[in-house]
Every structure is written in structure tokens, then in C-alpha cells.
Design an enzyme around this catalytic site. Structure first.
Site, PDB file in Angstrom:
ATOM      1  CE  LYS A 251      10.918   6.814   4.635  1.00  0.00           C
ATOM      2  NZ  LYS A 251      11.930   7.832   4.726  1.00  0.00           N
TER       3      LYS A 251
ATOM      4  CB  CYS B 135      28.548  39.214 -27.686  1.00  0.00           C
ATOM      5  SG  CYS B 135      28.234  38.087 -26.424  1.00  0.00           S
TER       6      CYS B 135
ATOM      7  CD  GLU C 171      -0.387  -0.513   3.833  1.00  0.00           C
ATOM      8  OE1 GLU C 171      -2.066  -1.421   3.557  1.00  0.00           O
ATOM      9  OE2 GLU C 171      -1.139   0.710   4.268  1.00  0.00           O
TER      10      GLU C 171
ATOM     11  CB  CYS D 234      24.739  41.004 -24.473  1.00  0.00           C
ATOM     12  SG  CYS D 234      26.127  41.132 -25.794  1.00  0.00           S
TER      13      CYS D 234
ATOM     14  CG  ASP E 253       5.897  12.911   3.311  1.00  0.00           C
ATOM     15  OD1 ASP E 253       5.713  13.214   4.506  1.00  0.00           O
ATOM     16  OD2 ASP E 253       5.884  13.551   2.697  1.00  0.00           O
TER      17      ASP E 253
ATOM     18  CB  CYS F 115      28.051  41.383 -22.516  1.00  0.00           C
ATOM     19  SG  CYS F 115      27.865  39.268 -23.332  1.00  0.00           S
TER      20      CYS F 115
ATOM     21  CB  CYS G  50      30.769  40.938 -25.843  1.00  0.00           C
ATOM     22  SG  CYS G  50      29.466  41.691 -25.992  1.00  0.00           S
TER      23      CYS G  50
ATOM     24  CE1 TYR H  22      -1.211   3.884   9.905  1.00  0.00           C
ATOM     25  CE2 TYR H  22      -1.850   5.160   7.874  1.00  0.00           C
ATOM     26  CZ  TYR H  22      -0.666   5.151   9.249  1.00  0.00           C
ATOM     27  OH  TYR H  22       0.082   5.861   9.510  1.00  0.00           O
TER      28      TYR H  22
ATOM     29  CE  LYS I 166       6.866   5.628   5.916  1.00  0.00           C
ATOM     30  NZ  LYS I 166       7.005   7.036   6.198  1.00  0.00           N
TER      31      LYS I 166
END
Ligand code: IVH
Length: 713
Positions: free
Chosen positions: A327, A446, A121, A440, A125, A421, A424, A233, A123
Site C-alpha cells: 500500500k 495595520c 502490478e 483590511c 482501487d 481585522c 488592527c 488479474y 493495485k
């Protein structure tokens, strides 16, 4: 891992390490069960706890009765809630982190893996709760606490929708403790956070934390506003008084039937399996759909079905031997944000990205994650040196969620978007005022932009030149062979001899490798196979259709759709260049923004020079209309969806457009036909609901050949 303290060396004093681990585990546990946000990931916590357990196994003399390994959950004092002792202790579960761990557990509990029926089943959280019903009436709800004593949260529990005050059915016990998990459904969590963000408040960290905070509200009317839910459960204490025990409680799966009969929510995903293989299959199926469940899950729980066998196997002081928690690998981990750098893209857009201590998340190692733009960096509030939460759900691109503020040491530093930039040195600008992105503006010179543009020309969506990727593009520019993309199609072997990457080196090892690859006989300094391939592929690319050439020019906003539309409407580069803004904008699928961008692009001399140089090198600049193809689809809009046997995504569009039709990507009432291939999804459904005629692949071929008359009526 960076978030745990230094890992133990074999020579380290075990007592000192033990003390250190106890302290760390206690601290993180207190946060996990309390109101403070966690400072390490669940996975990192698990690793600490595992190390502590292993150490105590090797050195039993270190175990104290109050060691965290001997306790379940957290022992907190002063909470404002009354303490209640559980009639039967609330156990924890041992963990399995791999399929091998699961196999080892199966081997421990039976002679063979298939000895026992196993209930599998999800788990959930959330946080565990014990619900006491006396003669069918809900009298108490208690948190787990330290497993022996918990907090009385009855008033809050009563606000949980779907939890009956009175058990249904006529076979209920005198007294029963029902164990389950309280959670906040993912959707409710997201809605709650959206509302908080809209009010300018800080969002919650995760659904689990939010559920914990909600259940431990002093005022039940606040809890009532949080749409908590519960899944049950397990059973704790059970007294039948003078009644016969329920006949179905002899097995775990039977207990779930009984719980459901009493009107309690149980998991819809539990199933009974036998043997390792089916269990492995269940685990991978569940992991694949972990985000489709209403609540978060962090793994699966495996339980021996037969309660007589459960009793035989018994429990340790902390956890039953007849159950184990598997897990999933973590999708959210913590790592250090070592740096924030910026990338200059093909159109000059400057994008900040995070450089992190490499970390394994959801099955792959992640080092970089985009931070999109300077506003995103601000919004996330991350600083260089921060411990950050990194998320990668399934196949999704890794995302830096935010900093772990509680883990700050004061050494972190704020990041500033560079003003120039990095490639350049040109000052960065907003293209338009208020733009999120900085760019830029030095498109012509560039280096970063030039390299990206050249690599883009080689990409599959443009001219599809194998070998011309990021590395080759950078090598061509760095060696000075190309100053920009203009002379790309003029490259000769002579040129490539100046590009180290594309030349055989005078290197002992390399030569041996080449001998292995059968390239013996070549002299060092010769152009390597890759270089020859590059020239051959560039030559072949010259014949690509006009729309692909247009895409390759990296004109802003002009992607494949606009390029196809322009190529179809004008049929040549010259005609596009000569067109007025109005003429461009009038093309279906183009519009004013693209029209302006195209017009401005051709105003730059160096752009025109690229086009002219390419044309002189033989790159296709006009699509001759294939007169043998009849314009059978003139004026028709066709959408293709799903996979077709005789067409690729591109060739289907080509087939429609070359016959005068429009290849659209979404279905609307203006669509004339929808071609439905295998595994078609929502588009087919939409066509059906709008009453748009749908064609099979065979009918589509008939339409291409003979027009509407061939398929209508
Ligand atoms: S059974 C005696 N089943 O996981 C066994 N626990 O890590 C009691 N949990 O304390 C637990 N989903 O809070 C069980 N389907 C499930 C569960 C589940 C979540 C939680 C529970 C437990 C913790 C152990």
C-alpha cells in the site's frame, strides 16, 4: 490517530479491546462495501484491522469464526440482488505498508529474496468482480460479497465497455471464473462530478464509491450511463472439459497473456522481476506515476509467478501466502479541523485558513491549509470541530476537501468571517463590490500588513535581502524600531540593539553556543552576526535595479512584469510619478488597471514619504541607461524557454530588455524569436508550429551582440 478510538494501553483488557475493534472494523467495512460514505480514511481503517489482527495473533483464544479477520469483504443481507455462491472462494490479500514488510514477505516465501520470480502490478482501487464464462460465453458477473457468496450483477456487468460477451481465440475452457477489478476511470469520475455540481447536486466522494454504487444499480440502463471499465488479474475455478489445459497457464504472467488472448483487458503495467532491489525500484516508479494511470491505484500487488510454487505456498483462510498488497502512503487522510483563523497579507487581503490536528499525508506532516476566502469555506461546508478529508497529491499544496458529515457529533460550530481585522481592529471591506476577498483597508498602520510588506522587500523576487524574512520583519516592528518600511534603509547598529532577536542575550546556554561558533569575545547586548549581516545586505540592496525597487513598494497589481515594463519605459521613479494615467496605461504590459493603481498609490502622502526616505538613504531611483549596451533588440519580442548555461531566468530578461527588446513569457505569432535551452517544453513546440524562428544559446548571444542581421539568413 484521532479518528480511531483511544489506543490500547498494554494493561487494557484484551477481550474488551478485541470486542471494540471487531465492532469498529465491522461498521467501517459495511460502509466501505455498501452505499454509505466512509467515515474514516482507508489508512485509518487499515490501522484498525492491523491492530485487530495483531491482537488475535497474541491472543488466539479471542478468534471467532465470524471475526472480521476470518471473513473476506462484507457480508450484507437484503440487497435486492440474487445471491450466488462462488465456485472458488474469492480471496483477499495481506498488506505490506513498507519496503521492510515487502522484504519480510520475500524472506518468508523463499530462502532468499531473489528465490522467486515475482509479478508486480498496480493495485487498482475499484471493486472485485468474478466473471464466469461457460464455453467462452459470459454467463455471470458476481460481486465478491463475503468471499464465498456474492451478488449477481450480471445485467450490470454486461454494460461495461471492453468486456467481451464471448472469449476470443480457439483455446477456451469449458468453464472459468475470471477475477478482476471494476473501476470508474478518473477522468469519467471528474466529468460526472462536474455535471452533478452544475446541476447543484452533491458530488460523489471518490471513483471507488461511485463505481460500487454504479455496479449495484437496480436498473442496468443507469449503470450503462456510467463509463465503467474492468481489468482482469486472476483465475478462480477452471475446467477444461475434454480439452487440454492452455499451455501458458503455468505462470501468473502466462495467465495474463492468456487473458489478453481471450480478449480480456489486463494491466499494461505488470512486469516480472526478481530480487528486492528491482522490486523496490518498480514500487517507487509506480508511486511516482500513480496519478498518470487511467484509474486510481492505492498500491501494487506482488505475486509469485510460478503457479507450482503458488500451490506449494498455499493460502490462509483469508489470503494467499504467494501474494501481497503493497500500500502506498495515503494521500487522503482524515483529521480534525480544530480552528479556522485568518491571515492578513501584505496587501491587506484577509485569508481564512484551517488549523488541523497535525497529520502525516503523502510524506509530510500538515497542520495548516488555506481556505482561500469566506465563500470557499461556505462552499466546502466545513465547521470547526469537523473531521475533514485532507488531500495532498504528490507535491501539491495540501487541500481541505470537505467534511465527513457522517462523523459529526453535533458539537461542531459554524465559522463566521470576522468583521474586523484581527491585527488592527479596522472593519474589513470589499475593495470593489462583489469582491470575493475582504481586505483590511488600514494599509498605513495595520501591523500585520507592515510586517508582511517588510518581509516581502527582503524576498528573492523583490530586493533579495538575506536575513530580512518574516521573523526579522516582525521583530523590527514589534520592538518599535520600525513603524513602517520608510526607515528600513536608515537602520543602524544602534537601532538594532533594541531588537532582542538581533542581539546577544545574557544567556548561559547561548553564550556557550556562541563560543562553539567562534564568536567569543563579544559582549552580551552586542548586535549579533545576523544584525550586522542585515545592515550590510540592506546597504547592498540599495543598488538593485529600479524595477526591483518598484516591486518592493507593494503597489497592488504591480509585480515583476509590470515593474520591468514601467522601469524600462520611464527609467526613473520621478518619471513614473510624473506620468499621467494615459501615459502609464500606454506602456506595453501595463494597461488601465495597473495604471490606475500606480496613480492612486502616489496620491497617498505616506507612500511618497517612503519613496523619498528611500531615495535619501541612497536606494536606486533611476536606471542609468548603460550607453555601452547597444539597442540591438529594439522593437523585437523574444521568448526564452528551457535552461540556458550562461543565463538565469532573470538575467536573460535583463539582457533582452536592456537592449530595447521585449521579454515575453508566452509564444504567439507576434514573437520574433524563441531561445530554446535544455529541457524546453511546450513553448518550443508552439514556436515550431507557428513557424517562429528558434535560436540556440549561441545564436542568442549573436543576436544580443549584433541584432537580427547576425542570425537571419
Ligand atoms: S489479486 C488471490 N491483483 O485488492 C488474489 N487483487 O486488497 C486475488 N485488487 O480483493 C487478488 N488490484 O479486489 C489482485 N492487481 C490486483 C488487484 C487486486 C486490486 C483488489 C482485489 C482484492 C483486493 C485485496
Amino acid at each position: 490517530m484521532s479518528e480511531t478510538s483511544a489506543s490500547p494501553s498494554p494493561s487494557a483488557d484484551p477481550r474488551a479491546r478485541h470486542q471494540d475493534l471487531v465492532q469498529q472494523v465491522e461498521e467501517h467495512r459495511a460502509r466501505y462495501y455498501g452505499d454509505d460514505a466512509p467515515t474514516i480514511s482507508d489508512a485509518a481503517y487499515d490501522a484498525l484491522e492491523r491492530e485487530l489482527r495483531d491482537l488475535e495473533e497474541a491472543h488466539p483464544e479471542l478468534v471467532e469464526p465470524d471475526s472480521p479477520t476470518q471473513l473476506v469483504g462484507s457480508a450484507r443481507g437484503e440487497t435486492g440482488f440474487a445471491s450466488v455462491q462462488h465456485r472458488e472462494r474469492m480471496m483477499s490479500l495481506d498488506n505490506a505498508f513498507s519496503l521492510e514488510d515487502v522484504a519480510a514477505w520475500l524472506a518468508r516465501i523463499g530462502r532468499e529474496a531473489g528465490d522467486h520470480q515475482i509479478v508486480c502490478e498496480p493495485k487498482i482501487d475499484g471493486l472485485s468482480i468474478s466473471l464466469t464464462y461457460e464455453r467462452g460465453e459470459l454467463v455471470r458477473g458476481v460481486t465478491r460479497g463475503d468471499g464465498t457468496t456474492g451478488e449477481d450483477v450480471t445485467d450490470n456487468v454486461r454494460t461495461i465497455a471492453g468486456l467481451p460477451f464471448t472469449l476470443a481465440g480457439d483455446h477456451v475452457p469449458e468453464l472459468v471464473e475470471i477475477r478482476g477489478e471494476v473501476y470508474l476511470p478518473v477522468e469519467a469520475f471528474e466529468r460526472l462530478n462536474e455535471a452533478l455540481l452544475a446541476e447543484g447536486k452533491a458530488p460523489y466522494a471518490n471513483p471507488r464509491n461511485t463505481a460500487a454504487g454504479s455496479l449495484r444499480q437496480k436498473d442496468p440502463s443507469v449503470t450503462a450511463t456510467r463509463p465503467l471499465a474492468v481489468t482482469t488479474y486472476a483465475l478462480g475455478a477452471l475446467e477444461w472439459g475434454d480439452r487440454e489445459p492452455h499451455p501458458r497457464i503455468g505462470s501468473q504472467s502466462g495467465i495474463y497473456e492468456v487473458l489478453a488472448e481471450w480478449g480480456l483487458p489486463v494491466s499494461a503495467f505488470s512486469t516480472v522481476l526478481r530480487g528486492l532491489e528491482p522490486i523496490e525500484e518498480y514500487l517507487s516508479d509506480l508511486e511516482a506515476k500513480r496519478h498518470d494511470l487511467v484509474h486510481e491505484i492505492d498500491g501494487a500487488v506482488l505475486k509469485v509467478d510460478d503457479r507450482a510454487v503458488q500451490a506449494e505456498l498455499g493460502s490462509t483462510s483469508r489470503a494467499p501466502r504467494w501474494a501481497i498488497a503493497y500500500k502506498f502512503p495515503p494521500e487522503e487522510v482524515h483529521t480534525i479541523l480544530e480552528d479556522i483563523r485568518v491571515d492578513v497579507g501584505r496587501t491587506g487581503r484577509v485569508t481564512p485558513y484551517g488549523v488541523m490536528t497535525p497529520v502525516l499525508v503523502a510524506g509530510s506532516t500538515v497542520t495548516y491549509a488555506t481556505l482561500h476566502n469566506r465563500h470557499e469555506v461556505k462552499r466546502k461546508g466545513v465547521r470547526i470541530g469537523d473531521t475533514v478529508v485532507l488531500r495532498k497529491a504528490g507535491d501539491v499544496i495540501p487541500e481541505i476537501v470537505g467534511p465527513v458529515v457522517a462523523a459529526r457529533t453535533g458539537d461542531e460550530r459554524e465559522w463566521e468571517m470576522p468583521e474586523a481585522c484581527p491585527s488592527c481592529g479596522t472593519p474589513l471591506v470589499e475593495q470593489k463590490e462583489g469582491d470575493k476577498d475582504l481586505r483590511c483597508p488600514n494599509a498605513q498602520a495595520c501591523p500585520a500588513q507592515i510586517v508582511d510588506r517588510i518581509a516581502f522587500i527582503g524576498s528573492r523576487g523583490a530586493l533579495d535581502v538575506e536575513v530580512l524574512g518574516e521573523k526579522a520583519a516582525a521583530a523590527l516592528v514589534e520592538s518599535g524600531v520600525l513603524v513602517n518600511e520608510a526607515r528600513l534603509f536608515d537602520l543602524t547598529e544602534e537601532d538594532l540593539r533594541r531588537v532582542p532577536m538581533l542581539v546577544y542575550e545574557v544567556d548561559e546556554k547561548l553564550t556557550k553556543k556562541q563560543v562553539g561558533e567562534g564568536v567569543v569575545g563579544r559582549k552580551a547586548g552586542d548586535v549579533a552576526e545576523n544584525g550586522r549581516k542585515l545592515i550590510a545586505n540592506l546597504d547592498a540592496a540599495k543598488a538593485q535595479p529600479l524595477w526591483r525597487v518598484l516591486v518592493s513598494l507593494s503597489i497592488r497589481h504591480v509585480g515583476p512584469t509590470a515593474s520591468r515594463a514601467l522601469a524600462t519605459a520611464f527609467e526613473s521613479m520621478d518619471a513614473i510619478r510624473a506620468a499621467s494615467e494615459e501615459e502609464l496605461a500606454a506602456v506595453e504590459g501595463v494597461g488601465p488597471v495597473i495604471a490606475e493603481s500606480v496613480l492612486r498609490w502616489f496620491e497617498e502622502d505616506w507612500h511618497v514619504e517612503i519613496v523619498d526616505t528611500w531615495a535619501a538613504a541612497g536606494v536606486r531611483m533611476a536606471d542609468e541607461r548603460d550607453e555601452t549596451v547597444e539597442r540591438t533588440l529594439e522593437g523585437l519580442t523574444v521568448v526564452a524557454t528551457g535552461s540556458l548555461e550562461g543565463f538565469t531566468r532573470d538575467s536573460v530578461k535583463e539582457a533582452i530588455i536592456s537592449r530595447g527588446g521585449k521579454a515575453a513569457s508566452s509564444v504567439s505569432k507576434n514573437t520574433d524569436y524563441v531561445v530554446v535551452g535544455a529541457n524546453a517544453g511546450s513553448k518550443a513546440a508552439k514556436a515550431e508550429s507557428l513557424g517562429v524562428p528558434m535560436l540556440t544559446e549561441e545564436q542568442f548571444e549573436a543576436l544580443l551582440a549584433g541584432g537580427p542581421a547576425a542570425v537571419d539568413g
